[in-house]
Design an enzyme around this catalytic site. Structure first.
Site, short mmCIF file in Angstrom:
data_model
loop_
_atom_site.label_atom_id
_atom_site.label_comp_id
_atom_site.label_asym_id
_atom_site.label_seq_id
_atom_site.Cartn_x
_atom_site.Cartn_y
_atom_site.Cartn_z
N ASP A 136 58.00 15.26 26.63
CA ASP A 136 57.07 14.21 26.22
C ASP A 136 56.74 13.36 27.45
O ASP A 136 57.64 12.97 28.21
CB ASP A 136 57.68 13.34 25.13
N ILE A 137 55.46 13.08 27.66
CA ILE A 137 55.05 12.26 28.81
C ILE A 137 55.47 10.82 28.57
O ILE A 137 55.17 10.23 27.53
CB ILE A 137 53.53 12.34 29.02
N GLU A 179 51.02 14.43 23.20
CA GLU A 179 51.43 14.69 24.58
C GLU A 179 52.75 15.44 24.67
O GLU A 179 53.38 15.48 25.73
CB GLU A 179 51.52 13.36 25.36
#
Length: 257
Positions: A136-137, A179
């Site tokens: 996950d960003i 994301e």
């Protein structure tokens, strides 16, 4: 005269393609059938020749027709082969579009879940191991709010390219949602998956393109879980998501498993 006209149509049919060829072939065959019918019904008028000459002319006509039909069959076979290849290619293209995420060009969630299901079913009959990593960003909303959603999409696509390169043909990389990107690591224990995920974390953290897009403020967090036979698919993914949440809560830019 009619014979040469039919022969000209036949030659034209061999040169033309598509619908034009089919029309000319149909006309040539129609005229030839009419010519033969007229010749047999009114031989004296159609063929003012002696019996022997007429017989030889009839045999020649049949031979020409036979060669022509063989040529038509060959041409139609080749045409069918071409059309079949087009249909197969189009079907493969549609299938690829159905399992590909439009933005990142990674596999989509549908393909991801189908493969996870197959992997779980296979685990009940095999002794191999498999782990998943959910990336996950970090602070992706800040990236979108600061630089705009177009820049955010560029960041996500660049991360997808890196993960796809790392996954190669051995592993599966898919966009899980938003994301989040998931990797299915077949043949990897938890420790092996942790090492692999950590290598990726460092690579993306030091990636020049991502650094430029985010002004050196890019990082990812990841959760890792090895599959156990007692787990359902939902349990497996839920535990990975929990590990990701722990990584976020403990300062981000890290891997937990």
């Amino acid at each position: 005269m009619i014979f040469y006209f039919i022969l000209g149509l036949s030659v034209a049919a061999l040169i033309l393609e598509g619908k034009c060829r089919n029309i000319v072939l149909s006309l040539a065959l129609m005229f030839h059938v009419l010519n033969l019918h007229f010749g047999f019904k009114y031989p004296d008028f159609a063929y003012p020749l002696s019996y022997e000459e007429r017989w030889m002319d009839t045999i020649s006509s049949f031979l020409i027709v036979a060669v022509f039909i063989i040529a038509v069959i060959i041409i139609m076979t080749v045409e069918y082969g071409k059309e079949h290849k087009k249909v197969v290619s189009h079907a493969e293209e549609l299938n690829q579009q159905a399992i590909t995420d439009n933005l990142t060009q990674l596999y989509n969630q549908r393909y991801l879940m189908e493969n996870i299901k197959k992997i779980v079913e296979a685990q009940h009959s095999q002794q191999s191991c498999v782990s998943i990593v959910l990336f996950d960003i970090d602070d992706f909303k800040r990236i979108n709010d600061t630089y705009g959603h177009l820049r955010g999409n560029q960041v996500l696509c660049r991360l997808a390219v890196i993960l796809q390169e790392k996954a190669g043909d051995k592993y599966i990389a898919a966009r899980y949602g938003g994301e989040k990107i998931m990797l299915i690591l077949s043949g990897c224990t938890r420790d092996m998956a942790m090492q692999f995920a950590e290598m990726i974390r460092l690579d993306v953290y030091h990636d020049a393109v991502l650094a430029e897009l985010t002004c050196n403020q890019f990082s990812v967090s990841g959760g890792v879980t090895q599959y156990k036979r007692s787990m359902s698919i939902d349990d497996w993914i839920r535990q990975t998501d929990k590990n990701l949440y722990v990584a976020k809560e403990n300062g981000k830019n890290r891997i937990k498993g």
